[in-house]
Each structure stands twice: as structure tokens, then as C-alpha cells.
Motif scaffolding. Structure first.
Motif, short mmCIF file in Angstrom:
data_model
loop_
_atom_site.label_atom_id
_atom_site.label_comp_id
_atom_site.label_asym_id
_atom_site.label_seq_id
_atom_site.Cartn_x
_atom_site.Cartn_y
_atom_site.Cartn_z
N SER A 1 0.75 -1.17 0.08
CA SER A 1 -0.20 -0.09 0.00
C SER A 1 1.05 1.37 -0.12
O SER A 1 2.08 1.08 0.27
CB SER A 1 -0.92 0.14 1.50
OG SER A 1 0.03 0.00 2.36
N ALA A 2 0.04 2.54 -0.13
CA ALA A 2 0.91 3.70 -0.26
C ALA A 2 1.79 3.74 1.10
O ALA A 2 2.76 4.19 1.07
CB ALA A 2 0.08 4.84 -0.48
N LEU B 1 4.57 1.35 1.53
CA LEU B 1 5.85 2.11 0.53
C LEU B 1 6.55 3.06 1.18
O LEU B 1 7.80 3.05 1.24
CB LEU B 1 5.22 2.26 -0.66
CG LEU B 1 4.67 1.32 -1.70
CD1 LEU B 1 4.23 1.88 -3.06
CD2 LEU B 1 6.37 0.48 -2.09
N LYS C 1 0.61 4.70 -5.06
CA LYS C 1 1.29 3.61 -4.98
C LYS C 1 1.91 2.98 -6.27
O LYS C 1 3.05 2.59 -6.26
CB LYS C 1 0.82 2.29 -4.30
CG LYS C 1 -0.47 1.53 -4.78
CD LYS C 1 -1.13 0.38 -4.25
CE LYS C 1 -2.37 -0.11 -4.81
NZ LYS C 1 -2.90 -1.06 -3.99
#
Length: 307
Positions: free
Chosen positions: A27-28, A31, A142
Motif C-alpha cells: 500500500s502507499a 511503501l 502506490k
């Protein structure tokens, strides 16, 4: 284990290409935590080194706030995520994070990394990807974050091509074993929801300018050809966790002067406060992004800084 210090005046994240090519879905938030973790790694780190991520630091850099539950779920997922890396003698499966401990009352996360993964992260030699942490953290998608890694690897050459199916696989939109449903299967869906937003964010938030053309096969879009250009506008000092240095102060002062901030008292206030330095760097970064929209950079800087 003492806190692992940052010493670079210009922070970059470097990543072994075996890791860059590994397929995994994050996921963002995951990351961002992963990129912060990478920024702390140094050649020569011992296998039992603990790394410390400041929650406030990430929030300051990304402009997004996360609650405890979101972070807890993100690190739990990182511990469960597995890299698959093709080595000479076989396939290595390894978790990207061994453990995460939330330090009560400190706003920091102590993490450790699997010993088998460390050589790929710190043994850079001549086979690595280099990209600026701040650029990645500035992105919200993402897909943009991960594509930036892929394209940064080829910025010196200036172009790279991907088959569409290869790119879907790399971005985890398509299961190579056919067990999971394919996401954004139609070209129009993929273009509108993944490709175009990714190109826009990379061009807006990073040191790369990218464009692409398509190639058809049997009337279907079969391949994407990316053109990649580097720009110098983001080669600036970003004071992560602010280890102060005279060189940083000199560069920050010059950047303020460039937009018309000449009041020495104001400059002194900014340079003497770690939080204001961070805020100033982020504001100057925003000004560089929006230079066509901001007609009075000095006024915008003063208003944003609240000084």
C-alpha cells in the motif's frame, strides 16, 4: 542499540536491482515506511542493527497523517510481505521486515531487517537503483511510487519499454498464475486509473520527466515505450531528522534569497529551528513545483511559514 544516524548531506535511497525487479504488492503507507527504512541503511551495517523511523518525520514529509491503527496494520503487513528474488542457485523467499516495535511515548518505530535481505539492500556495488526519497514520499499513488523506482533505473539511458502484460504483472494488477482476478483489465481502465495518474505524479513530484508511446499488436495495445529525462530542480538538501550542518544552512539561506527572502532576522529564525528548516524546505519544494502559479514566492513563503 543506539539510534542509526543519517550523515548524508543529500539523502538518496539506493536499491539493489534484484529487489527492484522483485514482484510484491504494498500500500502507499507501506511503501512510505519501506522507503524510510531504505534511507537508513548503510554499507557495513551489522545484521543486528535496529533502525528507527520517526512518525512525525514521515507526516511532515508527506503531508499525510496516520493513526496508530493504520501504522500497526502497515507494519504487520510488511512483516508478512515476501520478496521473491532469483539467485544463482535458486529462488530466495524472504520477508522485507523481521520485526517492528512501537516505542511508547517516543513517536518512533524500531524495526529490524532479515539478515538474508540485508546484502541486497546495502551491498550496492555497481548494480543498484538510485532515487530521491523526498520525491517518492511526495507521491500519493502506490503505482507512481513503484513506477518511479522502475524508471529511475533507466534514467541515464533515457528510455525503457514494457509489454503491457509485463507492466501489469510488475504492478501486481495481474496474477501470473491466474488465481486472482485481473485489475483494470481493459486498456481504457488501465490508462485512466493507473498509467495517466502515474505519469502525472512522477512529472509533478520528482526529478524525472516521462512520456510514453504505444505499440499495437493485432489491434491491441501490446507495448509501452517510455522516454525518461532527468531535471536538476530537485537536487536540494532536505533535512530529514535534521542533523544540522553549516553546508545545509548555506544552501537553505541561498534558496530563500533566490525567492526574495532577504530579511536577516527572518532567515536567522528559520536556520536556528529544526522544525522551521524542515517546513522551509518543504515550502521551497512546493514553490518550485508551482512556480507558474505562484506570482509572489516571497509572500507565499512568509504566509506558509507563518512568519
Amino acid at each position: 542499540m543506539p539510534k542509526h544516524e543519517r550523515k548524508d548531506s543529500k539523502l538518496q535511497v539506493r536499491q539493489h536491482n534484484a529487489i527492484t525487479n522483485a514482484r510484491h504488492e504494498l500500500s502507499a503507507i507501506q511503501l512510505d515506511l519501506y522507503f524510510m527504512m531504505l534511507s537508513l541503511l548503510r554499507p557495513g551495517d551489522s545484521p543486528n542493527t535496529n533502525y528507527y523511523i520517526s512518525v512525525k518525520e514521515i507526516e511532515d514529509l508527506t503531508g499525510r497523517q496516520w493513526n496508530y491503527q493504520q501504522l500497526r496494520e502497515a507494519t504487520e503487513g510488511l512483516i508478512g510481505k515476501v520478496f521473491e528474488i532469483e539467485e544463482d542457485d535458486g529462488l530466495l523467499q524472504v520477508a522485507m521486515m523481521s520485526s517492528a516495535k512501537y516505542l511508547r511515548g517516543e513517536g518512533r518505530i524500531q524495526i529490524s531487517i532479515d539478515q538474508k535481505l540485508i546484502p541486497y539492500l546495502v551491498d550496492l556495488k555497481n548494480n543498484f537503483t538510485s532515487f530521491q526519497l523526498y520525491c517518492v514520499l511526495s507521491m500519493t499513488s502506490k503505482y507512481a511510487k513503484w513506477m518511479y523506482i522502475q524508471l529511475s533505473r533507466w534514467k541515464d539511458i533515457g528510455f525503457i519499454s514494457f509489454e503491457v502484460d509485463q507492466l501489469r504483472y510488475r504492478l501486481n494488477l495481474k496474477d501470473p498464475y491466474g488465481k486472482a482476478p485481473e485489475q483494470y483489465k481493459q486498456w481504457g481502465q488501465f490508462k485512466d486509473n493507473v498509467l495517466e495518474p502515474t505519469v502525472k505524479q512522477i512529472n509533478t513530484c520528482s526529478d524525472l520527466r516521462i512520456s510514453y508511446t504505444t505499440e499495437k499488436k493485432n489491434r491491441a495495445i501490446h507495448k509501452l515505450h517510455f522516454t525518461i529525462k532527468s531535471v536538476d530542480q530537485f537536487q536540494t538538501v532536505i533535512p530529514f531528522e535534521a542533523q544540522d550542518s553549516d553546508m545545509e544552512a548555506i544552501q537553505l539561506k541561498k534558496r530563500m534569497s533566490d525567492i526574495g527572502i532577504l530579511d536577516q532576522k527572518l532567515i536567522k529564525v528559520v536556520l536556528e529551528n529544526t522544525d522551521l528548516r524542515k517546513k522551509a524546505n518543504k515550502c521551497l519544494f512546493d514553490i518550485s513545483l508551482r512556480k507558474n502559479d505562484i506570482t509572489n514566492p516571497a509572500g507565499y513563503f512568509r504566509k506558509t511559514m507563518g512568519i
